[in-house]
Design an enzyme around this catalytic site. Structure first.
Site, PDB file in Angstrom:
ATOM      1  N   CYS A   1      33.008  33.130  51.069  1.00 14.35           N
ATOM      2  CA  CYS A   1      34.067  33.691  51.296  1.00 14.35           C
ATOM      3  C   CYS A   1      35.205  32.845  50.825  1.00 14.35           C
ATOM      4  O   CYS A   1      35.754  31.973  51.185  1.00 14.35           O
ATOM      5  CB  CYS A   1      34.437  33.863  52.685  1.00 14.35           C
ATOM      6  SG  CYS A   1      35.542  34.915  53.074  1.00 14.35           S
TER       7      CYS A   1
HETATM    8  C1  SRM Z   1      40.776  37.525  41.978  1.00 10.74           C
HETATM    9  C2  SRM Z   1      40.061  38.649  42.493  1.00 10.74           C
HETATM   10  C3  SRM Z   1      39.829  39.480  41.369  1.00 10.74           C
HETATM   11  C4  SRM Z   1      40.826  39.840  40.393  1.00 10.74           C
HETATM   12  O1  SRM Z   1      40.610  39.710  39.206  1.00 10.74           O
HETATM   13  O2  SRM Z   1      41.760  40.495  40.818  1.00 10.74           O
HETATM   14  C5  SRM Z   1      38.923  38.234  43.312  1.00 10.74           C
HETATM   15  C6  SRM Z   1      38.099  37.406  42.846  1.00 10.74           C
HETATM   16  C7  SRM Z   1      36.929  36.976  43.520  1.00 10.74           C
HETATM   17  N1  SRM Z   1      36.464  37.258  44.609  1.00 10.74           N
HETATM   18 FE1  SRM Z   1      37.064  39.186  45.311  1.00 10.74          FE
HETATM   19  N2  SRM Z   1      38.792  39.144  44.241  1.00 10.74           N
HETATM   20  C8  SRM Z   1      39.889  39.899  44.378  1.00 10.74           C
HETATM   21  C9  SRM Z   1      39.963  40.824  45.336  1.00 10.74           C
HETATM   22  C10 SRM Z   1      38.798  41.528  45.840  1.00 10.74           C
HETATM   23  C11 SRM Z   1      38.699  42.935  46.436  1.00 10.74           C
HETATM   24  C12 SRM Z   1      39.909  44.018  46.308  1.00 10.74           C
HETATM   25  C13 SRM Z   1      41.102  43.913  47.041  1.00 10.74           C
HETATM   26  O3  SRM Z   1      41.157  43.040  48.049  1.00 10.74           O
HETATM   27  O4  SRM Z   1      41.450  45.107  47.340  1.00 10.74           O
HETATM   28  C14 SRM Z   1      37.284  43.084  47.068  1.00 10.74           C
HETATM   29  C15 SRM Z   1      36.958  44.343  47.296  1.00 10.74           C
HETATM   30  C16 SRM Z   1      37.637  44.792  48.945  1.00 10.74           C
HETATM   31  C17 SRM Z   1      36.807  43.982  49.802  1.00 10.74           C
HETATM   32  O5  SRM Z   1      37.375  42.805  50.478  1.00 10.74           O
HETATM   33  O6  SRM Z   1      35.654  44.454  50.402  1.00 10.74           O
HETATM   34  C18 SRM Z   1      36.724  41.994  46.878  1.00 10.74           C
HETATM   35  C19 SRM Z   1      35.495  41.490  47.236  1.00 10.74           C
HETATM   36  C20 SRM Z   1      34.993  40.359  47.091  1.00 10.74           C
HETATM   37  C21 SRM Z   1      33.786  39.983  47.712  1.00 10.74           C
HETATM   38  C22 SRM Z   1      32.862  40.908  48.699  1.00 10.74           C
HETATM   39  C23 SRM Z   1      33.358  41.082  49.736  1.00 10.74           C
HETATM   40  C24 SRM Z   1      32.107  42.056  50.837  1.00 10.74           C
HETATM   41  O7  SRM Z   1      32.711  41.839  51.919  1.00 10.74           O
HETATM   42  O8  SRM Z   1      31.825  42.781  50.374  1.00 10.74           O
HETATM   43  C25 SRM Z   1      33.424  38.779  47.313  1.00 10.74           C
HETATM   44  C26 SRM Z   1      32.319  38.003  47.841  1.00 10.74           C
HETATM   45  C27 SRM Z   1      32.544  36.885  48.995  1.00 10.74           C
HETATM   46  O9  SRM Z   1      33.506  36.866  49.821  1.00 10.74           O
HETATM   47  O10 SRM Z   1      31.653  36.051  49.088  1.00 10.74           O
HETATM   48  C28 SRM Z   1      34.524  38.310  46.573  1.00 10.74           C
HETATM   49  C29 SRM Z   1      34.639  37.099  45.912  1.00 10.74           C
HETATM   50  C30 SRM Z   1      35.317  36.769  45.124  1.00 10.74           C
HETATM   51  C31 SRM Z   1      35.194  35.357  44.381  1.00 10.74           C
HETATM   52  C32 SRM Z   1      36.017  34.435  45.195  1.00 10.74           C
HETATM   53  C33 SRM Z   1      34.240  34.939  43.747  1.00 10.74           C
HETATM   54  C34 SRM Z   1      33.104  34.261  44.839  1.00 10.74           C
HETATM   55  O11 SRM Z   1      32.053  34.667  45.067  1.00 10.74           O
HETATM   56  O12 SRM Z   1      33.247  33.080  45.379  1.00 10.74           O
HETATM   57  C35 SRM Z   1      36.182  35.735  42.976  1.00 10.74           C
HETATM   58  C36 SRM Z   1      36.758  34.633  42.400  1.00 10.74           C
HETATM   59  C37 SRM Z   1      37.120  34.848  41.138  1.00 10.74           C
HETATM   60  C38 SRM Z   1      37.731  33.674  40.392  1.00 10.74           C
HETATM   61  O13 SRM Z   1      37.181  32.948  39.755  1.00 10.74           O
HETATM   62  O14 SRM Z   1      39.180  33.429  40.246  1.00 10.74           O
HETATM   63  N3  SRM Z   1      35.332  39.334  46.483  1.00 10.74           N
HETATM   64  N4  SRM Z   1      37.545  41.067  46.203  1.00 10.74           N
HETATM   65  C39 SRM Z   1      40.928  39.475  43.504  1.00 10.74           C
HETATM   66  C40 SRM Z   1      41.649  38.506  44.576  1.00 10.74           C
HETATM   67  C41 SRM Z   1      43.075  38.507  43.987  1.00 10.74           C
HETATM   68  C42 SRM Z   1      44.307  38.385  44.778  1.00 10.74           C
HETATM   69  O15 SRM Z   1      44.389  37.608  45.805  1.00 10.74           O
HETATM   70  O16 SRM Z   1      44.832  39.168  44.443  1.00 10.74           O
END
Ligand code: SRM
Ligand code: SRM
Ligand code: SRM
Ligand code: SRM
Ligand code: SF4
Ligand code: SF4
Ligand code: SF4
Ligand code: SF4
Ligand code: SF4
Ligand code: SF4
Ligand code: SF4
Ligand code: SF4
Lengths: 397, 352, 106, 352, 397, 106
Positions: free
Chosen positions: F105
């Site tokens: 996370c």
């Molecule tokens: C940067 C961002 C994507 C983007 O390009 O916009 C992002 C990027 C990552 N997300 Fe995300 N998430 C981002 C919004 C989301 C969202 C959308 C939202 O928040 O509206 C989701 C789906 C909604 C949700 O929370 O369920 C999302 C669901 C995940 C998940 C799956 C969580 C789950 O419970 O299913 C992970 C996996 C995890 O947490 O290990 C994850 C993990 C990650 C990680 C940290 C990768 C990881 O496995 O550790 C990514 C880092 C990428 C990087 O190298 O920068 N990210 N992640 C978004 C955050 C930017 C911000 O702060 O504004």
């Protein structure tokens, strides 16, 4: 007047709706078994609890099922129901009877049992309610002599049943009666000698109204349907309208696909959108009828909740022509049952097995193609398995 | 004795007119409650009179039915998939006298069309070993009170009622307009002195839908996690030394809105309306009143042709609970494995 | 609880004749009960093969085998099985083998 | 340095007209693609011009946007929840010049009303460690081809597209009209020489949705049951020594019919349309063609105001596959834990 | 002409739709980091695979999150992205900016990082894309000086976000911006110092159109709604009709509850049946508007698929008035988060936890009453738990 | 893979300084790395309490404890925890304690 032995049950006697207590009392007049049954039931009513022991395995020679063993847990009070086993007798398909056949059954049962029956059990059998272990074989022999045989119980094919269908219904798209009877006769061994992982039920309804509740209550539901346009007799449509049927409101507006248009004179159906729900036909049997090309939709997996929650059967074959000798159908049934028997855990219904291993595994095993008709909608989760042949394998260096 | 002869061939049981018109019926009409006619392509008309049955029949009662069938139907009759008796009359002139005799003999005639039909039910205390309530008793008590709806056709559509005396649901309760379901409410107490001899440990463990049972294959005993047990009784089914019946806590739950036909809406499961009503033999007044209330609220609110479930889907469950006055509780909210599918993932709802 | 006596030993059985103390099982018990299950005379080697198979399986897995498995593993067919045990595998064979009474799917 | 100061107060960022009409807007009108006006109770009118953005912005590009906002909007602007730029204009006279300048500078103006808006997307190969495809690349390639739908309003309703580069779905792909999802297709191979030092065994085991991973707490190693693995990559997320990326087999899947608004129909998940398309950088032609095809079939078949999912629900999935020519396969049939909910428990379906 | 180093990426430059490649090249002109990023991306395009190592834990003093660590897996080729961490900067609620603030951000980022950003990340943050470990603290300090702070990452409250709401929308039923900002400021500690079992997201939409996708993408969705009748301005209705809106077809027929009647002159709404879907209001903003009593529906549990499959948030409070200081809301949030933190397994989202232990347990723990608004329909399975107080306990003799 | 040398021993660490061979952990390692994590001078008893707690927990359960649990079990609050380990429990404390790098996370 003598005080009744069954003051509680007496309150359920008589009345407008026929009373099972009256029947029990009627039988009790000649049968000590029936009398003790009344007594034990009165006790249950008093104590709010059943008085049968767990289980019981009894039967007749050469058969592994067809009898439900039952013993009283208070035989000291009710010695005549110490043993009180039930025979499941396979009904004539469609529950049609000549009175002669029913009278034969009554005679046999008066000779060997409590004189009480269920017409019919939920699976469809004639239930002969209560006899002792030593009467079972003789009773069976006497039934045989009169042309009756036992139905299914245990991990076996259960007595198949069918809606009245072509026997008395204008909507029958398949011969539900003959199909059911043919299956019943073909699978006598599977009915009488349990060797499945669990029970397997087949029910046949000749149209989507499903008057035998096959979709909910059988592992394999065979339901009549059609292809092609619903023939419309516009004269009869007008007659229904004249007779007071509000065709727009009662027919068109309730059509699930809204594929009907009525302009006050003529009815038009966009048949390519019709999902053959039967509603319009149900309301206007003189004007509409199922389309020209008849066959069956096959659905699998229906069952009650234990263990994984109830299931309604789902489509595995959208359309199959059904004509004697039903080879295609029976080949498929055998494939399904073989795969299930090889793959299932003990006490795992086919629906539960497919739920566990996935439709893709099932379809491949029984050789059916995947079709959109099998689902309400495609999957929402991204947890998709690919077959080995889908994947580019790494070169081994 | 030959075995595996199978049931008598149904074709030998069909009235001659049916044999002639087999698969060639043209249409039917409901003439009055309990009476309909089917007209074949030949123009022949078969009259059917449907009469209620308690299902639990004595041989003498069956013989009486046979007497009637012989008098009016050349000895032909059938039973329906809901355990009604159908007298099949080839001779129109015999319809009225038959109806008269049935009336005299107090056979309820009805169950056709927009009516309540017979209640599909199970064994209960009469023959089964796992019941949480009786079957025939509550059915009789209820039919007595809703008799009117059997012998008339004044409901919006047909209403199919079923009763099962335990969660095995030997009948159609999981897909009925209104269902009455016997439930236990006590965690079974394993009798570990008997279990080693009576029960298969793996089978017992596997029988539990919620994984509440732990087995010890060495000592051949089991233990139940009370918090995970929802009293389904399946462990008792496979292991007699897990008694579950409890006179103080067994009772009845009421379910609504199921159907199996594909007409208009798709087949639907019944949903929980009332989690618990006490077992109150011989007349089960709480259960009878509850079912009657639901029927009457349905009768006065649903639109024509709407099944109970279709009506509720249209007006919403908020409205259903509001109109029937049934309290909504946390027990109504699913918490089994697909619960999230039932959660309201939308802001679309009614205030009541 | 009914009891039976065989060669000086008492066995607790239920109404259906199923042994209530599984560790008391022995070959005499099986033989003595065979008649009840419609088996004439002495149990044959073929009978014993099935009985032993059932006991081994039960010991090993804590459950009775599914009948399809029993039939397969012993290279016989259902017909033969019912000839050997006319009352069937659940009622007849399991009883003689001293397994706990099959429950469930009835 | 003080910490926990939080973001700047949004109130300091609001244009004066918004401050005056805050919470007191009366109505809005869409004047042309990319231009709308909101009228407040005061009668004042705020014009909004919406322009597309690649989201991945250089500081210089941002400064250019600032230049424009200063020229026409007194230095006020906002970004939308879909990463578009919104120029907030108080002075009507400045609208036309702004539009002209945006045109000159090649900013696409649109995305309002019945249009395709910007594609919500994620990091891809630009910054993330688990991607199965790139994000910005396929988005750019696709927007180039469907540009027309951004700058016009000729669709039945708005179409929201999203892309996520792995199953974590950092974005709205699980509820989008059309979603593009990167997928792996290779079972991770645990490197059990590194796992003991890098990974928490219980966490790794628990990470697997299908229970494919077995852990050995003594040796601190894990093994994967290949048959149960559907390549979600969650084990890799928690355990670096479970590499999952595979250039030969990673790719893209296409999903359709999701939505989040409560308008008319309830929010819906996207459903699988195409299980796999190859990664074909830099232009991802298969993916672009597939999405375009779906949009066009939707555009010419749906009724006004129908979202993609609403259209499909009305005509049926049989019809969707038929019209789009997308083959239906066993991969479309759910086999995860609530699969049975998606099975067709009814005889109601279309032949195609 | 010199052969390009990025022939594949070049194909994505220019065109009608603004190209991220153009932005990257622009930054690459001044920033070696951006240049190497381009180079590594080109490599990924060639090899069809990512080139970042797994994870990375870096940060700033006093904070447990807000930075995503990233290291190249081929630093030998691209030394300037050997470390390439991302800062998540909390956006001003509603993504409103004065250009001055944006220019400040650009200056800080040109000083410390790659010069590349995302406006905005999916959660709503300003994403500053790529810097080295030694720049983190200084960059943070400079951001602070300009009034910016980090957003959430890790097992923390994530940066809350809101639709534009009262800022520019006539339909706002709640002050989405103020609610969001208030929450953000109240929970700074929870945002910056992860101590939850997993991430927790809050999004606020001021009406059921849900323009921030809160129902799908946040653990707690706060969505504006109303009670009371939808006010109708019949004059404006007529004006829409005159302007060509087919009110029967486009409005009434698409109303999900079919609670509108239009007779060609007047529109009537049976408001007790209205489920406030917004459709009619969306189509006729001048004629219709949300009813008089405004508040929010709270929904819980939304998330992406990992681990148990995606969830859409579901109703837990049908209606709550929302006014500063939002005490009722914040009390509930704290109760929910406390219970979750005490009960959840590691990496278990609140929706998954409730799925595991059941709504009844959740409702009891946070003190909310069960209401029919929480479900689409009551349960279908008979696996009902009773509370100890429901059960008659046996007398201990 | 970066390496560091401390008192004659070589340790493999990753870019973030997390130990890559967990069994090589010792107190010197923790102390030597403290400065990197913003801890001035010697690790105090309070630091060691947390470090030992983390190590015990990790040994016992194979995972790092949730932070709420860490805080509760050690009777401190978050504020104090960040005073002790300015870079936070995941980055700072776990690193010094020689746990595998927290993942997931982010
Ligand atoms: C940067 C961002 C994507 C983007 O390009 O916009 C992002 C990027 C990552 N997300 Fe995300 N998430 C981002 C919004 C989301 C969202 C959308 C939202 O928040 O509206 C989701 C789906 C909604 C949700 O929370 O369920 C999302 C669901 C995940 C998940 C799956 C969580 C789950 O419970 O299913 C992970 C996996 C995890 O947490 O290990 C994850 C993990 C990650 C990680 C940290 C990768 C990881 O496995 O550790 C990514 C880092 C990428 C990087 O190298 O920068 N990210 N992640 C978004 C955050 C930017 C911000 O702060 O504004
Ligand atoms: C007699 C009958 C009820 C009746 O009064 O009509 C009946 C009676 C019993 N059923 Fe049933 N079932 C009867 C039709 C059904 C049906 C309905 C149907 O077949 O259409 C169902 C639901 C459909 C289904 O199969 O799922 C049904 C689902 C069960 C189950 C749950 C099976 C499941 O997979 O969920 C059990 C439990 C079991 O098999 O261990 C069960 C078990 C039993 C047992 C054998 C009790 C037991 O636990 O061993 C009952 C014996 C009662 C007795 O003492 O005579 N009975 N049982 C029905 C059979 C009569 C006949 O042959 O015509
Ligand atoms: C006799 C029987 C078939 C049999 O083989 O025994 C039968 C016979 C007829 N059914 Fe049925 N249905 C019979 C059980 C069912 C069942 C099964 C059940 O109740 O368990 C169903 C599904 C019930 C459900 O959905 O839960 C059933 C759903 C229908 C429907 C669909 C009604 C609907 O709107 O959902 C029709 C069409 C109609 O009534 O217009 C129908 C229509 C008919 C017709 C009109 C067909 C015809 O043209 O002859 C028959 C007489 C109508 C009547 O009873 O009102 N039949 N019918 C069954 C009589 C049961 C009884 O005694 O009441
Ligand atoms: C600016 C923005 C809010 C923000 O805070 O940034 C916004 C603004 C408006 N939305 Fe929205 N919506 C915005 C994202 C959304 C989203 C979220 C998303 O796309 O991820 C949704 C849910 C989408 C979905 O269901 O998947 C959304 C569903 C709606 C709807 C419902 C449409 C429908 O029929 O389902 C309306 C009503 C309408 O368009 O008639 C609406 C209407 C509006 C109105 C007309 C509201 C108003 O009176 O000002 C605004 C301009 C309309 C337009 O763009 O056509 N807005 N709107 C977002 C612009 C995103 C973009 O750049 O395109
Ligand atoms: S299922 Fe169809 S064909 Fe069979 S009896 Fe019912 S209505 Fe007639
Ligand atoms: S059968 Fe059903 S779907 Fe087909 S036209 Fe008639 S009412 Fe419509
Ligand atoms: S429902 Fe339960 S109690 Fe009733 S007959 Fe069936 S198994 Fe027995
Ligand atoms: S009654 Fe049901 S839930 Fe309870 S232990 Fe037995 S099988 Fe499990
Ligand atoms: S979707 Fe997956 S690969 Fe893409 S940014 Fe999110 S976590 Fe990374
Ligand atoms: S990739 Fe997903 S399904 Fe496969 S082992 Fe890892 S966690 Fe399990
Ligand atoms: S969610 Fe509602 S209030 Fe907020 S911007 Fe969208 S339409 Fe306006
Ligand atoms: S808001 Fe939606 S449900 Fe209410 S009247 Fe308007 S269209 Fe119908």
């Amino acid at each position: 007047m003598a005080k009744s032995d069954t003051p509680l049950l007496d309150q359920l006697g008589g009345g407008k709706w026929p009373s099972f207590i009256d029947d029990m009392k009627q039988a009790a007049k000649k049968k000590p078994m029936a009398k003790d049954l009344l007594g034990q039931l009165e006790l249950s009513y008093k104590e709010k609890i059943g008085h049968w022991k767990h289980g019981g395995i009894v039967g007749v020679k050469g058969y592994g099922g067809g009898v439900i063993g039952r013993y009283s847990d208070c035989p000291e009070k009710f010695p005549n129901v110490q043993a009180f086993h039930t025979l499941r007798v396979n009904h004539p398909t469609g529950w049609f009877y000549k009175t002669e056949a029913l009278r034969n059954l009554c005679d046999v049962w008066d000779k060997h049992g409590s004189g009480l029956t269920n017409l019919h059990g939920s699976t469809g059998d004639i239930i002969l309610l209560g006899t002792t272990t030593d009467h079972l074989q003789e009773c069976f022999d006497d039934l045989s002599a009169k042309g009756f045989d036992l139905g299914g119980s245990g991990s076996a094919l259960r007595t198949p049943s069918a809606c009245v269908g072509p026997g008395r219904c204008e909507w029958a798209c398949i011969d539900s009666l003959d199909t059911c009877y043919n299956i019943t006769m073909s699978y006598q061994d599977e009915i009488h000698r349990p060797m499945f992982p669990y029970k397997f039920k087949i029910k046949v309804a000749a149209c989507p109204n499903d008057c035998v509740a096959s979709i909910a209550r059988s592992d394999l539901a065979i339901i009549g349907t059609w292809k092609g346009d619903i023939p419309i007799d516009q004269k009869e449509v007008a007659a229904y309208a004249a007779a007071g049927l509000d065709i727009q409101k009662e027919v068109c507006n309730l059509c699930p696909t809204r594929c009907m248009v009525y302009n006050g004179r003529e009815l038009k159906i966009y048949d390519e959108d019709c999902t053959r729900c039967m509603h319009c036909i149900n309301l206007m049997p003189k004007a509409l009828r199922p389309g020209p090309e008849k066959g069956a939709t096959l659905l699998i997996g229906g069952k009650a909740p234990i263990v994984e929650g109830a299931l309604l059967s789902w489509v595995i074959v959208p359309f199959m022509k059904l004509e004697p000798p039903y080879t295609e159908l029976k080949d498929l049934i055998m494939k399904i049952i073989d795969w299930w028997s090889e793959t299932a855990r003990s006490r795992e219904r086919i629906g539960e097995l497919i739920k566990r291993v996935g439709m893709r595994t099932f379809l491949r095993a029984v050789g059916l193609p995947a079709l959109p008709q099998m689902v309400k909608s495609p999957r929402t989760n991204p947890y998709v398995f690919f077959w080995p042949e889908d994947i580019k394998q790494k070169e081994v260096k | 004795m030959p075995t595996d002869i199978g049931p008598p061939d149904f074709k030998t049981m069909l009235p001659p007119m049916i044999q002639r018109n087999y698969g060639k019926w043209r249409y039917h009409e409901i003439l009055e409650p309990g009476l309909m006619v089917h007209v074949g392509e030949t123009g022949e008309a078969l009259y059917t009179v449907r009469a209620g049955s308690p299902r639990l029949l004595s041989t003498d009662h069956i013989r009486e039915i046979c007497d009637i069938a012989e008098k009016y139907c050349n000895g032909y009759l059938r039973f329906t998939s809901r355990n009604n008796i159908e007298f099949l009359i080839e001779d129109k002139a015999k319809v009225a006298p038959l109806l008269a005799e049935l009336k005299a003999k107090k056979y309820p005639v009805g169950g056709i069309g927009h009516a309540i039909s017979n209640i599909v039910h199970t064994q209960g205390w009469v023959h089964c070993h796992t019941p949480a309530t009786d079957a025939s008793g509550p059915v009789k008590a209820l039919m007595e009170e809703i008799y009117e709806y059997f012998v008339t056709m004044k409901l919006p559509n047909h209403v199919r009622i079923a009763l099962a005396c335990c969660l095995n649901m030997c009948g159609a309760v999981h897909c009925s307009d209104i269902a009455i379901l016997g439930i236990h409410r006590t965690v079974p107490k394993p009798d570990n002195t008997r279990i080693p001899n009576l029960c298969e440990i793996p089978t017992t463990v596997a029988s539990c839908p919620t994984g509440a049972i732990r087995g010890d294959s060495k000592t051949k005993t089991v233990s139940v996690n009370n918090d995970k047990c929802m009293y389904c009784g399946n462990c008792y089914t496979v292991c007699p030394a897990m008694p579950i019946a409890d006179a103080d806590n067994d009772g009845i739950s009421i379910w609504v809105g199921g159907k199996v036909s594909n007409a208009r809406s798709k087949p639907m499961f019944s949903k929980l309306a009332i989690p618990y009503l006490p077992n109150n033999p011989p007349l089960w007044p709480e259960t009878v009143a509850a079912v009657k209330n639901i029927i009457e609220v349905y009768a006065s609110n649903a639109r024509k042709h709407e099944r109970v479930g279709e009506w509720i889907e249209r007006v919403g469950w908020e409205r259903f609970f509001n109109l029937t006055g049934i309290p909504f509780t946390d027990k109504h909210i699913d918490d089994f494995d697909m619960a999230t599918e039932t959660f309201r993932s939308s802001t679309q709802f009614k205030w009541r | 609880m009914p009891q039976i006596e065989l060669a000086g030993k008492t066995y607790e059985v239920d109404e259906d004749g199923f042994l209530q103390e599984l560790d008391k099982w022995n070959k005499e018990f099986a033989q003595a009960y065979a008649k009840n299950e419609g088996i004439e005379g002495q149990l044959t080697e073929e009978h014993w093969k099935i009985i032993n198979y059932l006991r081994d399986y039960f010991q090993k897995f804590g459950i009775a085998p599914m009948i399809r498995k029993l039939v397969k593993d012993n290279g016989i067919d259902m017909k033969r099985l019912y000839e050997l045990f006319p009352t069937g595998p659940a009622k007849g064979a399991c009883k003689l083998a001293g397994l706990s009474k099959p429950t469930g799917c009835v």
